[in-house]
Design a protein around this motif. Sequence first.
Motif, PDB file in Angstrom:
ATOM      1  N   THR A  22       0.939  -1.236   0.018  1.00  0.00           N
ATOM      2  CA  THR A  22      -0.286  -0.237  -0.050  1.00  0.00           C
ATOM      3  C   THR A  22       0.365   1.225   0.294  1.00  0.00           C
ATOM      4  OG1 THR A  22      -1.596  -1.281   1.094  1.00  0.00           O
ATOM      5  CG2 THR A  22      -1.906   1.091   0.948  1.00  0.00           C
ATOM      6  N   GLY A  23       1.550   1.514   1.078  1.00  0.00           N
ATOM      7  CA  GLY A  23       2.783   2.451   1.309  1.00  0.00           C
ATOM      8  C   GLY A  23       3.397   2.069  -0.686  1.00  0.00           C
ATOM      9  N   HIS A  24       4.348   1.214  -1.030  1.00  0.00           N
ATOM     10  CA  HIS A  24       4.687   1.497  -2.232  1.00  0.00           C
ATOM     11  C   HIS A  24       3.232   2.302  -3.486  1.00  0.00           C
ATOM     12  CE1 HIS A  24       5.114  -0.585  -6.784  1.00  0.00           C
ATOM     13  NE2 HIS A  24       6.856   0.269  -6.415  1.00  0.00           N
ATOM     14  N   ALA A  25       1.721   1.627  -3.556  1.00  0.00           N
ATOM     15  CA  ALA A  25       1.223   1.841  -3.824  1.00  0.00           C
ATOM     16  C   ALA A  25       1.165   3.893  -4.009  1.00  0.00           C
ATOM     17  CB  ALA A  25       0.190   1.244  -4.183  1.00  0.00           C
ATOM     18  N   LEU A  26       0.255   3.771  -3.279  1.00  0.00           N
ATOM     19  CA  LEU A  26       0.357   5.457  -3.031  1.00  0.00           C
ATOM     20  C   LEU A  26       1.604   6.714  -3.145  1.00  0.00           C
ATOM     21  CD1 LEU A  26      -1.077   5.469   1.219  1.00  0.00           C
ATOM     22  CD2 LEU A  26      -2.182   6.298  -1.055  1.00  0.00           C
ATOM     23  N   HIS A  27       2.527   5.609  -3.260  1.00  0.00           N
ATOM     24  CA  HIS A  27       4.302   6.567  -3.964  1.00  0.00           C
ATOM     25  C   HIS A  27       4.104   6.749  -4.984  1.00  0.00           C
ATOM     26  CE1 HIS A  27       8.386   7.064  -4.454  1.00  0.00           C
ATOM     27  NE2 HIS A  27       8.002   8.132  -3.845  1.00  0.00           N
ATOM     28  N   ALA A 221      -2.408  -9.298  -7.433  1.00  0.00           N
ATOM     29  CA  ALA A 221      -2.620  -8.204  -6.049  1.00  0.00           C
ATOM     30  C   ALA A 221      -1.972  -6.950  -6.344  1.00  0.00           C
ATOM     31  CB  ALA A 221      -1.277  -9.291  -4.729  1.00  0.00           C
ATOM     32  N   ALA A 222      -1.238  -6.903  -7.210  1.00  0.00           N
ATOM     33  CA  ALA A 222      -0.377  -5.326  -7.407  1.00  0.00           C
ATOM     34  C   ALA A 222      -2.008  -4.449  -7.945  1.00  0.00           C
ATOM     35  CB  ALA A 222       0.923  -4.985  -8.217  1.00  0.00           C
ATOM     36  N   GLN A 223      -2.519  -4.301  -8.655  1.00  0.00           N
ATOM     37  CA  GLN A 223      -3.319  -4.330  -9.195  1.00  0.00           C
ATOM     38  C   GLN A 223      -4.557  -3.390  -8.346  1.00  0.00           C
ATOM     39  OE1 GLN A 223      -3.994  -2.746 -12.234  1.00  0.00           O
ATOM     40  NE2 GLN A 223      -1.562  -2.780 -11.883  1.00  0.00           N
ATOM     41  N   ASP A 224      -4.572  -4.684  -7.045  1.00  0.00           N
ATOM     42  CA  ASP A 224      -6.190  -4.386  -6.039  1.00  0.00           C
ATOM     43  C   ASP A 224      -5.382  -3.676  -5.078  1.00  0.00           C
ATOM     44  OD1 ASP A 224      -7.965  -7.220  -7.304  1.00  0.00           O
ATOM     45  OD2 ASP A 224      -6.644  -8.689  -5.854  1.00  0.00           O
ATOM     46  N   VAL A 225      -4.345  -3.701  -5.010  1.00  0.00           N
ATOM     47  CA  VAL A 225      -3.570  -3.295  -3.887  1.00  0.00           C
ATOM     48  C   VAL A 225      -3.179  -1.330  -4.227  1.00  0.00           C
ATOM     49  CG1 VAL A 225      -1.660  -1.879  -2.481  1.00  0.00           C
ATOM     50  CG2 VAL A 225      -2.058  -4.554  -2.643  1.00  0.00           C
ATOM     51  N   LEU A 226      -3.536  -1.413  -5.839  1.00  0.00           N
ATOM     52  CA  LEU A 226      -3.376   0.256  -6.384  1.00  0.00           C
ATOM     53  C   LEU A 226      -5.186   0.784  -6.421  1.00  0.00           C
ATOM     54  CD1 LEU A 226      -2.030   2.148  -7.585  1.00  0.00           C
ATOM     55  CD2 LEU A 226      -2.585   1.260  -9.891  1.00  0.00           C
ATOM     56  N   SER A 227      -6.405  -0.157  -6.483  1.00  0.00           N
ATOM     57  CA  SER A 227      -7.316  -0.209  -6.200  1.00  0.00           C
ATOM     58  C   SER A 227      -7.752   0.272  -4.614  1.00  0.00           C
ATOM     59  CB  SER A 227      -8.237  -1.023  -5.965  1.00  0.00           C
ATOM     60  OG  SER A 227      -7.392  -0.997  -7.819  1.00  0.00           O
ATOM     61  N   LEU A 228      -6.576   0.007  -3.504  1.00  0.00           N
ATOM     62  CA  LEU A 228      -7.061   0.059  -1.983  1.00  0.00           C
ATOM     63  C   LEU A 228      -5.968   1.385  -1.898  1.00  0.00           C
ATOM     64  CD1 LEU A 228      -7.287  -0.276   0.195  1.00  0.00           C
ATOM     65  CD2 LEU A 228      -5.212  -1.199   0.873  1.00  0.00           C
ATOM     66  N   ALA A 229      -5.208   1.626  -2.936  1.00  0.00           N
ATOM     67  CA  ALA A 229      -3.724   2.910  -2.311  1.00  0.00           C
ATOM     68  C   ALA A 229      -5.364   4.190  -2.997  1.00  0.00           C
ATOM     69  CB  ALA A 229      -3.288   3.256  -2.669  1.00  0.00           C
ATOM     70  N   THR A 230      -5.919   4.106  -3.785  1.00  0.00           N
ATOM     71  CA  THR A 230      -7.248   4.960  -4.672  1.00  0.00           C
ATOM     72  C   THR A 230      -8.119   4.997  -4.092  1.00  0.00           C
ATOM     73  OG1 THR A 230      -6.194   4.624  -7.216  1.00  0.00           O
ATOM     74  CG2 THR A 230      -8.594   5.623  -6.579  1.00  0.00           C
ATOM     75  N   TRP A 231      -8.703   3.767  -3.234  1.00  0.00           N
ATOM     76  CA  TRP A 231      -9.637   3.838  -2.032  1.00  0.00           C
ATOM     77  C   TRP A 231      -9.425   5.435  -0.844  1.00  0.00           C
ATOM     78  CZ3 TRP A 231     -10.111   2.611   2.907  1.00  0.00           C
ATOM     79  CH2 TRP A 231     -11.699   2.837   3.256  1.00  0.00           C
ATOM     80  N   CYS A 232      -8.238   4.814   0.342  1.00  0.00           N
ATOM     81  CA  CYS A 232      -7.380   5.733   0.642  1.00  0.00           C
ATOM     82  C   CYS A 232      -7.664   6.930   0.199  1.00  0.00           C
ATOM     83  CB  CYS A 232      -6.249   5.376   1.024  1.00  0.00           C
ATOM     84  SG  CYS A 232      -5.744   3.532   1.505  1.00  0.00           S
ATOM     85  N   LEU A 233      -6.859   6.689  -0.580  1.00  0.00           N
ATOM     86  CA  LEU A 233      -7.002   9.077  -1.386  1.00  0.00           C
ATOM     87  C   LEU A 233      -7.982   9.501  -1.587  1.00  0.00           C
ATOM     88  CD1 LEU A 233      -4.500   8.634  -4.309  1.00  0.00           C
ATOM     89  CD2 LEU A 233      -3.956   9.794  -2.132  1.00  0.00           C
ATOM     90  N   THR A 234      -9.150   8.594  -1.725  1.00  0.00           N
ATOM     91  CA  THR A 234     -10.423   9.500  -1.622  1.00  0.00           C
ATOM     92  C   THR A 234     -11.354   9.982   0.072  1.00  0.00           C
ATOM     93  OG1 THR A 234     -11.936   6.913  -1.944  1.00  0.00           O
ATOM     94  CG2 THR A 234     -11.204   8.299  -3.812  1.00  0.00           C
ATOM     95  N   ARG A 235     -11.099   8.806   1.033  1.00  0.00           N
ATOM     96  CA  ARG A 235     -11.237   8.910   2.102  1.00  0.00           C
ATOM     97  C   ARG A 235      -9.930   9.970   2.794  1.00  0.00           C
ATOM     98  NH1 ARG A 235     -14.235   6.353  -0.240  1.00  0.00           N
ATOM     99  NH2 ARG A 235     -15.996   5.039  -0.210  1.00  0.00           N
ATOM    100  N   ARG A 236      -9.374  10.375   1.557  1.00  0.00           N
ATOM    101  CA  ARG A 236      -7.985  10.965   2.935  1.00  0.00           C
ATOM    102  C   ARG A 236      -9.050  12.304   3.685  1.00  0.00           C
ATOM    103  NH1 ARG A 236      -2.915  13.377   1.415  1.00  0.00           N
ATOM    104  NH2 ARG A 236      -3.222  12.167  -1.339  1.00  0.00           N
ATOM    105  N   LEU A 237      -8.636  11.855   5.220  1.00  0.00           N
ATOM    106  CA  LEU A 237      -9.134  13.062   5.859  1.00  0.00           C
ATOM    107  C   LEU A 237      -8.534  13.594   6.958  1.00  0.00           C
ATOM    108  CD1 LEU A 237     -11.828  10.659   6.791  1.00  0.00           C
ATOM    109  CD2 LEU A 237     -12.636  12.880   5.714  1.00  0.00           C
ATOM    110  N   GLU A 238      -8.834  14.763   7.726  1.00  0.00           N
ATOM    111  CA  GLU A 238      -7.476  15.067   8.868  1.00  0.00           C
ATOM    112  C   GLU A 238      -7.817  14.571   9.763  1.00  0.00           C
ATOM    113  OE1 GLU A 238      -5.964  17.608   8.935  1.00  0.00           O
ATOM    114  OE2 GLU A 238      -6.243  18.269   6.574  1.00  0.00           O
ATOM    115  N   PRO A 239      -6.981  13.786  10.313  1.00  0.00           N
ATOM    116  CA  PRO A 239      -7.120  12.939  11.758  1.00  0.00           C
ATOM    117  C   PRO A 239      -7.885  13.342  13.171  1.00  0.00           C
ATOM    118  CG  PRO A 239      -4.699  13.348  11.059  1.00  0.00           C
ATOM    119  CD  PRO A 239      -6.007  13.994  10.345  1.00  0.00           C
ATOM    120  N   VAL A 240      -8.249  13.111  13.616  1.00  0.00           N
ATOM    121  CA  VAL A 240      -9.021  12.781  14.557  1.00  0.00           C
ATOM    122  C   VAL A 240      -8.603  12.535  15.849  1.00  0.00           C
ATOM    123  CG1 VAL A 240     -11.058  13.395  13.256  1.00  0.00           C
ATOM    124  CG2 VAL A 240     -11.364  12.006  14.089  1.00  0.00           C
TER     125      VAL A 240
END
Length: 240
Positions: A22-27, A221-240
Amino acid sequence: MTSLSLRGLRGGVGTSSLLAATGHALHSLGERVLLVDMCPENLLRLHFGVSVSEPDGWARAMIDGVGWNTQAWTVEPGLGVLPYGRLKREEQDQIEQHLLKDPELWRRRQASLAEHFDWILFDVPLRLPGHAHVGPCALRLRIVEADAACHVLLQQEEALGGHLLINRFDPVSQLQRDLLLIWRKQYGARLLPLSVHQDEAMREALAFKKPVGAYAQASLAAQDVLSLATWCLTRRLEPV
């Protein structure tokens, strides 16, 4: 800066490999990423070419009285990994007690890292509550496999927080397909709308000391994780 933590519902569900991927995909999507290993097993570093004989890490630094922030390895510009370090069992216990007494430690450390990274990803251990105090996290993912053991553990969780992500999903398995349907009904939006499929490339990647996206970019698996990274980007929130 956005924080993400991955924690297995039980041992052996592939959390460290998934965090590295996931870290590699986000990068690869243009984000500046630091991966932090909170697990005494100290395996996360191996996905980024750090030698198995390398003893250093943030926990080792705390024991030795040196700066924790000098222990990060730069994999490439904008991508770093902060190992746990090699500790004896009694030293691991010292770190756990320190983190229990100072649960705000990683909140302060996150604040000091905010200007350097867009994401900080934590590999959180299963049964060390002090090590789980990683500060504010916008996204907390519990990693599960669609098997009977995880199903029982999910029923036993009294306070199940965060999202659920299925790893090593095999659509050929009738049991896994059935559990997926049950979990979708039972957990609704808390179950991610994607899964990471069973793929030998994920295991092979660690043997080559790489995240799966660097080892086999075209793998399922790499394509799935890239989808996961994209999902994370769309859910980017300010930490609480």
